[in-house]
Scaffold this motif. Structure first.
Motif: not given
Length: 554
Positions: A218-236, A182-189
């Motif tokens: 959660v830090m979620f790494i992706t190249h798909d803006f469709g995924v970003v639209a589904e789950i992101a609160d903020s974006v870099v 149960e980590p504080t931060v989850l990185i999904a590459d």
């Protein structure tokens, strides 16, 4: 005053990166993998880091995890993880943080999982490494995690090896391992890049649900803006190692300010709902007619009662006219790739007929089919695996035509012309596959297939692992080639957005059968099959954000 405000921001964030620069070895195309990047991951939120291959996304994640290779080093900057400084920390400190404070879900679960250990052993290993619990309690926790990530029959899964699981199931095992402490931060590459739309939707929902239930960041790494639209609160947004834009998901998606972000969003394929304009060179003649095609895989032993029978392709029939493209879509395991291998006779069918140019090739022996092979060519999903690493691009492109009787000087000139046609410079002829990017290797794969001037091209997930901008370039290239040469195409994909861009007709496969067949307007706007409706509903980023939020709260 500014320093105190910055210190306060670091304390409030689950993860804070400030002025991070990571150097690359000398001789690389640029000096830094990432250069002077700063961002915060707020507690209980999902931050998406987006950019093309080579933008520095995965290097950033590996720096946070303390997993950088020795050739790459941090030259400046600071990373604070739940208040603890990462840069300069000892290996012992980093080992204590991994799994307990920060965990990572890797892009390719098959290469990240140990093939010699069962799923249960790999999950309990995480607990054992941190000295948590007894043997019995660790086993109980592993079964609890397998249940939590939605795997069927956890008791059976506990004893399975990774190769026996599907891509989606292996990704769920990786998530279970990452959640063990149960980590504080989850990185999904890039955890959903190679998954079909329904499995992708399940994994995204799983990550989002677990994040909300446990209050993780959660830090979620992706190249798909469709995924970003589904789950992101903020974006870099990252480009060539630099942060070019950051903000809330709403702001970045609706009002992007940087030209690079605008280009990435513009390159995202969307469902058109329109039928493709007819090709000038498309003919009415049928170049391929498939009737009742079937293939069953058998493994194990009948003697010991352990034989496994999998009907991969069942009674498949369709026709393809000259100069047109038929899309084959469906989930992993639906039989798409098996169908492609049968059509090019990389495997023999059990039953059925394949009429190519009026001749049934299904039962032809290899000696009789070999003269026809140049007319049917395949573009493979993984161009790196399908290119000989010990041969130059020139050798790869010319060896086939020369073997079929073309003089070398003619093959060499045609290869150079094709490389230019697919957007590669003349110097590519003498270079090796490892010297090219994924998109460039896929262009080489297309050039190789075109060397024979085929009448039928079979593209098996040819753009599934590419960035959206490179994906758009490859789709445009394939469309251009078809308009110029009149080649017919079978386009196998799990991405319905891509299929809507390039296909004249679409066949939907489920468990080896075609359950629906029609033009894109029917398949995407008025699907007749419940399975097709399910596939269309699972496409990331195609529903309004309000509808996604409502669905998430159900």
């Amino acid at each position: 005053m500014a320093a105190s405000i910055q210190a306060s921001a670091v304390e409030k964030a689950a993860l804070s990166v400030r002025g991070l620069t990571v150097d690359l070895p000398e001789g690389m195309e640029r000096a830094h993998a990432v250069e002077n990047i700063s961002f915060d991951l707020k507690r209980g939120q999902i931050l998406c880091i987006i950019g093309e291959s080579g933008s520095g996304k995965s290097v950033t994640a590996n720096t946070i995890m303390g997993l950088l290779p020795k050739l790459i080093s941090v030259s400046s900057g600071a990373i604070h993880l739940d208040g603890a400084a990462i840069i300069g920390a000892s290996p012992q400190v980093l080992r204590g943080l991994r799994g307990r404070v920060v965990s990572m879900i890797f892009q390719d679960p098959l290469s990240a999982l140990n093939p010699l250990m069962t799923v249960g052993e790999q999950i309990t290993e995480v607990l054992t490494a941190h000295g948590v619990g007894t043997k019995a309690s660790r086993r109980s926790r592993a079964l609890e995690l397998l249940t939590e990530v939605g795997l069927p029959d956890p008791e059976l899964m506990y004893h399975q090896y990774p190769f026996r699981l599907s891509g989606g199931q292996r990704q769920r095992v990786m998530i279970a391992m990452a959640l063990a402490l149960e980590p504080t931060v989850l990185i999904a590459d890039e955890p959903t890049t190679a998954l079909d739309v329904t499995t992708q939707a399940q994994i995204l929902k799983l990550i989002r649900d677990i994040q909300r239930r446990k209050g993780m960041s959660v830090m979620f790494i992706t190249h798909d803006f469709g995924v970003v639209a589904e789950i992101a609160d903020s974006v870099v947004v990252m480009e060539k190692g630099r942060v070019v834009e950051q903000g809330s998901a709403e702001q970045v998606l609706k009002s992007p300010t940087h030209p690079y972000t605008q280009r990435l969003i513009a390159a995202v394929p969307h469902l058109t709902g329109k039928d493709r304009a007819p090709q000038e060179k498309a003919g009415k003649e049928t170049i391929l007619k498939v009737e009742g095609l079937a293939k069953t895989y058998r493994s194990g032993s009948t003697l010991f009662g352990s034989q496994r029978v999998v009907p991969a392709v069942k009674d498949v029939s369709f026709e393809l006219a000259a100069g047109r493209t038929l899309g084959i879509v469906g989930e992993s395991g639906s039989g798409k790739s098996s169908l492609g291998r049968l059509l090019i006779k990389l495997q023999d069918s059990d039953a059925g007929r394949i009429h190519f140019d009026g001749r049934d090739i299904a039962k032809l022996p290899e000696s009789e089919f070999r003269p026809l092979r140049p007319q049917i060519q395949m573009i493979f999903q993984d161009p790196f695996a399908s290119l000989n690493p010990r041969s130059t691009i020139g050798q790869i492109l010319t060896v086939g035509p020369v073997a079929h009787g073309m003089p070398y000087h003619q093959a060499r000139e045609e290869a150079r012309a094709l490389l230019a046609h697919v957007g590669l410079d003349a110097g590519a002829f003498g270079r090796y596959p490892h010297e090219f990017s994924g998109g460039q290797r896929q262009r080489i794969g297309i050039a190789r297939a075109l060397m024979f001037k085929p009448r039928l091209l079979i593209a098996d997930e040819a753009v599934s692992a590419l960035d959206v901008s490179i994906q758009a370039q490859i789709l445009k290239l394939l469309d251009q080639i078809q308009r110029e040469t009149g080649v017919s195409m079978i386009f196998i994909t799990h991405d319905l957005r891509v299929a809507s861009q390039i296909c004249d007709e679409i066949a939907v496969m489920q468990r080896g059968r075609i359950v629906e067949h029609g033009p894109p307007s029917q398949i995407f706007l008025d699907p007749q099959s419940a399975y097709t409706r399910e596939l269309v509903a699972a496409i990331p980023g195609e529903r309004p954000r309000s509808a996604r939020a409502a669905a998430a709260n159900d």
